[in-house]
Design a protein around this motif. Structure first.
Motif, mmCIF file in Angstrom:
data_model
loop_
_atom_site.group_PDB
_atom_site.id
_atom_site.type_symbol
_atom_site.label_atom_id
_atom_site.label_comp_id
_atom_site.label_asym_id
_atom_site.label_seq_id
_atom_site.Cartn_x
_atom_site.Cartn_y
_atom_site.Cartn_z
ATOM 1 N N PRO A 190 3.726 -0.799 -1.321
ATOM 2 C CA PRO A 190 3.077 0.046 -0.289
ATOM 3 C C PRO A 190 3.210 1.485 -0.351
ATOM 4 C CG PRO A 190 5.002 -0.930 0.485
ATOM 5 C CD PRO A 190 4.927 -1.442 -0.856
ATOM 6 N N SER A 191 2.890 2.078 -1.519
ATOM 7 C CA SER A 191 2.998 3.367 -1.840
ATOM 8 C C SER A 191 1.866 4.228 -1.270
ATOM 9 C CB SER A 191 2.979 3.821 -3.258
ATOM 10 O OG SER A 191 1.923 3.366 -3.583
ATOM 11 N N ARG A 192 2.196 5.772 -1.101
ATOM 12 C CA ARG A 192 1.633 6.474 -0.895
ATOM 13 C C ARG A 192 -0.151 6.281 -1.560
ATOM 14 N NH1 ARG A 192 -0.332 12.330 -2.348
ATOM 15 N NH2 ARG A 192 -1.091 13.170 -0.468
ATOM 16 N N ASP A 244 -1.738 0.171 3.475
ATOM 17 C CA ASP A 244 -2.813 -0.157 4.282
ATOM 18 C C ASP A 244 -4.002 -0.439 3.355
ATOM 19 O OD1 ASP A 244 -1.659 0.011 6.604
ATOM 20 O OD2 ASP A 244 -2.743 1.815 7.308
ATOM 21 N N GLY A 245 -3.870 0.271 2.081
ATOM 22 C CA GLY A 245 -5.157 0.035 1.128
ATOM 23 C C GLY A 245 -4.663 -0.686 -0.139
ATOM 24 N N ILE A 246 -3.408 -1.543 0.025
ATOM 25 C CA ILE A 246 -2.999 -2.068 -1.243
ATOM 26 C C ILE A 246 -3.981 -3.333 -1.473
ATOM 27 C CG2 ILE A 246 -1.573 -3.665 -0.211
ATOM 28 C CD1 ILE A 246 0.271 -2.750 -2.531
ATOM 29 N N GLY A 247 -4.810 -3.619 -0.466
ATOM 30 C CA GLY A 247 -5.866 -4.795 -0.815
ATOM 31 C C GLY A 247 -6.971 -4.391 -1.679
ATOM 32 N N GLN A 248 -7.180 -3.061 -2.020
ATOM 33 C CA GLN A 248 -8.293 -2.670 -2.858
ATOM 34 C C GLN A 248 -7.854 -3.237 -4.153
ATOM 35 O OE1 GLN A 248 -9.184 1.552 -2.974
ATOM 36 N NE2 GLN A 248 -8.139 1.664 -0.739
ATOM 37 N N LEU A 249 -6.645 -3.397 -4.509
ATOM 38 C CA LEU A 249 -6.138 -3.532 -5.825
ATOM 39 C C LEU A 249 -6.722 -5.059 -6.539
ATOM 40 C CD1 LEU A 249 -2.298 -2.784 -6.205
ATOM 41 C CD2 LEU A 249 -4.170 -2.113 -7.839
ATOM 42 N N GLY A 250 -7.181 -5.896 -5.159
ATOM 43 C CA GLY A 250 -7.699 -7.287 -5.589
ATOM 44 C C GLY A 250 -9.236 -7.035 -5.854
ATOM 45 N N TYR A 268 -7.847 1.792 -12.596
ATOM 46 C CA TYR A 268 -8.701 2.752 -12.528
ATOM 47 C C TYR A 268 -8.130 4.135 -12.334
ATOM 48 C CZ TYR A 268 -13.307 4.887 -13.145
ATOM 49 O OH TYR A 268 -14.190 5.520 -13.616
ATOM 50 N N THR A 269 -7.007 4.129 -11.539
ATOM 51 C CA THR A 269 -6.457 5.400 -10.687
ATOM 52 C C THR A 269 -5.269 5.853 -11.758
ATOM 53 O OG1 THR A 269 -4.906 3.963 -9.591
ATOM 54 C CG2 THR A 269 -6.676 4.519 -8.377
#
Ligand code: 3PY
Ligand code: MG
Length: 355
Positions: free
Chosen positions: A217-219, A225-231, A239-240
């Motif tokens: 849960p990093s910046r 909150d956005g870690i779900g994007q990884l899936g 990509y980042t």
């Protein structure tokens, strides 16, 4: 030089019965002179036009930089009057800016302009982020910049249109994964010498199965909150992750073909300082041995379809690298640029002062 009108001058005009002082150029009026004009009912005419009456503020002479409407921040660029079309003029009113992923820019044919930041403070990234560079490279290799400070510097840059590259001090999991986690758009990795180094960088920077970087849960992922994007990134979890590898040692030259062949690296960067030192010709930037080596790297990377950047000491140097076909230049550092500007300004001022 702008004429200075003193109280004594005004009294002299008054003694001669002159009611309008006629001058070609706006003079500098001392406060005492202004009072004396008011008392004596004397007005000023500059270049055939009535100037601001005594007792009212005179229009300030515009600083040279704001006349040219070019770059720079602070009072010189726009603080003395209405905005003059200078993109810097209203920078602090600029809201947080949406940026395309840095990967898209790195892999485009856009020629990139950056500078190193050595001052360990978010004010510096916030300020330099508005000066027109495509990216800044926060230099944690040669400056006292820890991850905690780095995060604040990245936050300072957030409201600017400029991307954040971070030069980590060395190849290490805590630096590489750490700097990516707190939101660096790209990393610059110094002193890469071997394919084993490249392999370590892969392990530390890429998520499994390509590497072994941990997710959390990093910046970078909005503190979780956005870690779900990884899936949901269509299989490209990485990509980042943008890694720029420095070629700056003789050992790297010996391993150049294999280093360049690395699949997950789109851009390389030459450090002429370290390279010249390792070649035994430190600082001889026009030595044909160094120049030929740099151009050999340019040819090989181009052949492999890789982008290539290089360090330049100043803007002129950058221009000549772009002309030689380089894709990216890091122009010295914010402190060196300041030093150059102050040096130039001081030279002019000191000759005006006869020093
Ligand atoms: C070098 O010149 O060695 C560099 O690393 C420039 O950043
Ligand atoms: Mg170096």
């Amino acid at each position: 030089m702008q004429k200075v009108l003193t109280r004594a001058d005004v009294l002299e005009y008054s003694r001669k019965g002159i009611k309008t002082i006629v001058l070609d150029e706006q003079p500098i009026l001392t406060d005492l002179a202004r009072d004396a004009m008011k008392q004596a009912g004397i007005s000023l005419s500059v270049g055939g036009r009535a100037a601001a009456p005594a007792g009212q503020p005179q229009p300030a002479a515009a600083p040279a930089q704001s006349q040219s409407g070019q770059g720079g921040g602070g009072y010189g660029a726009g603080g003395t009057g209405a905005p003059q079309g200078n993109p810097v003029a209203r920078k602090l009113a600029t809201p947080t800016i949406e940026k395309a992923p840095f990967r898209d820019i790195i892999c485009s044919d856009k020629r990139l302009v950056g500078t190193f930041i050595g001052t360990p403070h978010p004010v510096m990234t916030e300020f330099v982020g508005h000066l027109g560079f495509d990216f800044v490279c926060i230099d944690a290799e040669h400056n006292a910049i820890t991850l905690e400070t780095l995060q604040k510097m990245l936050q300072g840059l957030q409201g600017t249109p400029t991307y954040a590259m971070v030069r980590v001090p060395m190849i290490g999991y805590e630096y590489i994964s750490g700097a990516l986690d707190i939101g660096a758009d790209a990393l610059l990795i110094p002193q890469v010498r071997t394919v084993e180094d490249i392999e370590k960088i892969r392990q530390f920077s890429l998520y499994p199965p390509l590497g072994r970087r941990g997710c959390g849960p990093s910046r970078l992922w909005d503190y979780g909150d956005g870690i779900g994007q990884l899936g949901t990134q269509d299989g490209d979890l990485n990509y980042t992750t943008n890694i720029v590898v420095q070629i700056e040692t003789v050992q790297a030259l010996e391993n150049l073909d294999r280093i360049i062949d690395t699949d997950f690296i789109d851009m390389f960067f030459i450090g002429p300082g370290d390279l010249s030192m390792d070649m035994g010709i430190f600082g001889q930037f026009s030595n044909p041995k160094l120049v030929d080596t740099i151009m050999m790297i340019r040819e090989k990377t181009a052949k492999a379809g890789k982008r290539l950047g290089v360090f330049a000491g100043n803007f002129e140097g950058a221009k000549s690298w772009y002309e030689k076909g380089f894709d990216m230049v890091i122009i010295n550092s914010e402190l060196a640029i300041m030093s150059g500007a102050v040096g130039e300004g001081m030279k002019v001022l000191q000759s005006t002062l006869g020093r």
